[in-house]
Design an enzyme around this catalytic site. Structure first.
Site, PDB file in Angstrom:
ATOM      1  N   GLN A  37       0.841  -1.194   0.000  1.00 29.97           N
ATOM      2  CA  GLN A  37       0.000   0.000   0.000  1.00 29.97           C
ATOM      3  C   GLN A  37       0.880   1.249   0.000  1.00 29.97           C
ATOM      4  O   GLN A  37       1.780   1.387   0.824  1.00 29.97           O
ATOM      5  CB  GLN A  37      -0.919   0.019   1.219  1.00 29.97           C
ATOM      6  CG  GLN A  37      -1.931   1.163   1.189  1.00 29.97           C
ATOM      7  CD  GLN A  37      -2.721   1.258   2.473  1.00 29.97           C
ATOM      8  OE1 GLN A  37      -2.177   1.657   3.494  1.00 29.97           O
ATOM      9  NE2 GLN A  37      -3.998   0.902   2.426  1.00 29.97           N
ATOM     10  N   TYR A  87      -5.684  10.444   4.916  1.00 27.77           N
ATOM     11  CA  TYR A  87      -4.338  10.754   4.452  1.00 27.77           C
ATOM     12  C   TYR A  87      -4.414  11.617   3.186  1.00 27.77           C
ATOM     13  O   TYR A  87      -5.481  12.041   2.768  1.00 27.77           O
ATOM     14  CB  TYR A  87      -3.539   9.463   4.285  1.00 27.77           C
ATOM     15  CG  TYR A  87      -3.368   8.763   5.614  1.00 27.77           C
ATOM     16  CD1 TYR A  87      -2.427   9.217   6.544  1.00 27.77           C
ATOM     17  CD2 TYR A  87      -4.184   7.689   5.983  1.00 27.77           C
ATOM     18  CE1 TYR A  87      -2.295   8.623   7.791  1.00 27.77           C
ATOM     19  CE2 TYR A  87      -4.067   7.092   7.223  1.00 27.77           C
ATOM     20  CZ  TYR A  87      -3.123   7.557   8.125  1.00 27.77           C
ATOM     21  OH  TYR A  87      -3.006   6.977   9.367  1.00 27.77           O
ATOM     22  N   ARG A 131      -7.871   2.031  -2.599  1.00 26.49           N
ATOM     23  CA  ARG A 131      -8.625   1.968  -1.345  1.00 26.49           C
ATOM     24  C   ARG A 131      -9.294   3.308  -1.044  1.00 26.49           C
ATOM     25  O   ARG A 131      -8.668   4.363  -1.133  1.00 26.49           O
ATOM     26  CB  ARG A 131      -7.719   1.590  -0.167  1.00 26.49           C
ATOM     27  CG  ARG A 131      -8.547   1.217   1.081  1.00 26.49           C
ATOM     28  CD  ARG A 131      -7.693   0.857   2.253  1.00 26.49           C
ATOM     29  NE  ARG A 131      -8.431  -0.013   3.176  1.00 26.49           N
ATOM     30  CZ  ARG A 131      -8.229  -0.046   4.488  1.00 26.49           C
ATOM     31  NH1 ARG A 131      -7.341   0.746   5.052  1.00 26.49           N
ATOM     32  NH2 ARG A 131      -8.910  -0.873   5.253  1.00 26.49           N
ATOM     33  N   ARG A 149      -7.421  -6.607  12.450  1.00 30.14           N
ATOM     34  CA  ARG A 149      -6.890  -7.034  13.748  1.00 30.14           C
ATOM     35  C   ARG A 149      -7.068  -8.530  13.995  1.00 30.14           C
ATOM     36  O   ARG A 149      -6.299  -9.131  14.754  1.00 30.14           O
ATOM     37  CB  ARG A 149      -7.538  -6.210  14.857  1.00 30.14           C
ATOM     38  CG  ARG A 149      -7.005  -4.777  14.905  1.00 30.14           C
ATOM     39  CD  ARG A 149      -7.779  -3.904  15.868  1.00 30.14           C
ATOM     40  NE  ARG A 149      -9.092  -3.546  15.339  1.00 30.14           N
ATOM     41  CZ  ARG A 149      -9.977  -2.792  16.002  1.00 30.14           C
ATOM     42  NH1 ARG A 149      -9.694  -2.355  17.207  1.00 30.14           N
ATOM     43  NH2 ARG A 149     -11.131  -2.493  15.456  1.00 30.14           N
TER      44      ARG A 149
END
Length: 375
Positions: free
Chosen positions: A111, A192, A239, A332
């Site tokens: 990524q 971001y 994404r 997770r």
């Protein structure tokens, strides 16, 4: 295939997770994706450490691993000890990771993420101020090696800066493939830099990169096009996170922004679209699925708080499959269960994520020391 078998499969959508699927030019062993998760195990200069190769190699049974966010630019560092993809030592560090994943029979996309205003000179090896579409400070402050600090006011990017950053994304994609990765994911989510251009809460520009939806999506489209030109559409994913308000992102016009973005890149034939923290019950999810003809990866919304559900998000993942997703990205749950595929297949209990900050530390604790099922 008998009608009885077909009916049984249709009545048990969990089975679809273990089916092989084609993604671009790649054949995946199953529909389970390991979501990108930054764990701050690189050097301060952004070089992946050997411990990262061990970590990713342990999880190679995923149909696809999307490696943690890596900056394409010396200006793009976010937090301390995140990885980069612009320097030769960084490429060599990622090569060890790719080799470990491939040795375990897995596939790896890296990524590419530029932090934009999410950064601080104390987190940056060059001491650079962060940059952004507009000089709008990140709310809430940021973690640094000396503790939590107020984020600096970012430098507003010029058009020349924007064009140079597009080139940096393309170069990082080339570096990812040189390192042995099977492809790259362009990160336009989670607040971001690319996501900052999409939202009016950060993008206050009045030029061709701000204002209207068409102008706000321009930078993301240019980045995706440049990456595709460099490594090919079959090795490029994208994404997005239409519902994620973290890092000061306004999502009030997501129902306009993201359909327009998909329309602008759909013709490229990307390997996949990855929707982070997806909400299958939302009308926008159905609209994005309708507009996107290619493979759709969906990451279940589990919230920010630990512990995660005892099933690691399996039920929500199945719900996303039934709503039209082709692959499910687990985060997770993969962190705490390196053999998550085997555990889901057998119905074994999951190891819970450790609820402390060691998951972001430098050593193996809460990283490579999670147990495997006994044979």
């Amino acid at each position: 295939m008998t009608n009885e078998t077909t009916a049984q499969q249709q009545s048990d959508p969990t089975r679809r997770l273990f089916e092989p699927v084609r993604l671009g030019s790649l054949e995946l062993a199953n529909r389970m994706v390991m979501a990108p998760m930054t764990r701050n195990r690189a050097t301060f200069e952004g070089v992946p450490l050997p411990l990262m190769a061990e970590y990713y190699g342990q999880r190679a049974s995923a149909g696809l691993i999307v490696g943690e966010a890596s900056t394409p630019s010396p200006v793009g560092f976010t937090y301390p000890e995140i990885a980069g993809l612009f320097g030769e030592e960084q490429v060599e560090g990622w090569r060890a990771v790719a080799d470990a994943v491939h040795a375990g029979g897995g596939l790896l996309f890296l990524q590419i993420e530029h932090g934009g205003r999410i950064g601080h000179p104390d987190n940056n090896p060059g001491g650079h101020l962060p940059v952004a579409p507009s000089a709008v400070r990140l709310p809430g402050g940021i973690h640094t090696p000396t503790g939590h600090q107020e984020a600096p006011v970012p430098v507003e990017m010029s058009v020349a800066d924007i064009k140079a950053t597009v080139g940096e994304f393309a170069a990082a994609a080339r570096n990812a493939l040189r390192a042995g990765a099977d492809g790259v994911e362009v990160h336009a989510a989670n607040g971001y830099l690319l996501n900052q251009f999409l939202t009016t809460s950060v993008n206050r520009r009045t030029d061709e990169y701000g204002g209207s939806v068409e102008h706000r999506i321009r930078f993301v489209v240019e980045v995706v096009e440049a990456v595709v030109a460099e490594v090919g559409a079959a090795r490029t994913g994208l994404r997005i996170s239409p519902w994620n308000t973290g890092n000061g992102i306004d999502v009030s016009d997501s129902d306009e922004v993201f359909p327009a973005l998909l329309d602008a890149v759909s013709h490229l034939g990307l390997a996949y679209l990855h929707i982070g923290r997806a909400l299958p019950g939302e009308a926008l999810f159905g609209e994005l699925r309708r507009r996107w003809a290619g493979p759709l990866v969906a990451n279940p919304e589990l919230g920010e708080e630990l512990p995660i559900p005892a099933d690691g998000g399996l039920a929500k993942g199945v719900e996303l499959l039934e709503a039209g997703a082709d692959l499910i990205a687990f985060g997770r749950a993969f962190l705490a269960n390196p053999d998550l595929v085997a555990r889901y297949r057998s119905g074994a209990a999951l190891t819970p994520v450790r609820e402390d900050r060691s998951m972001y530390g430098r050593g193996p604790e809460a990283y490579t020391d999670y147990p495997f099922l006994e044979s």
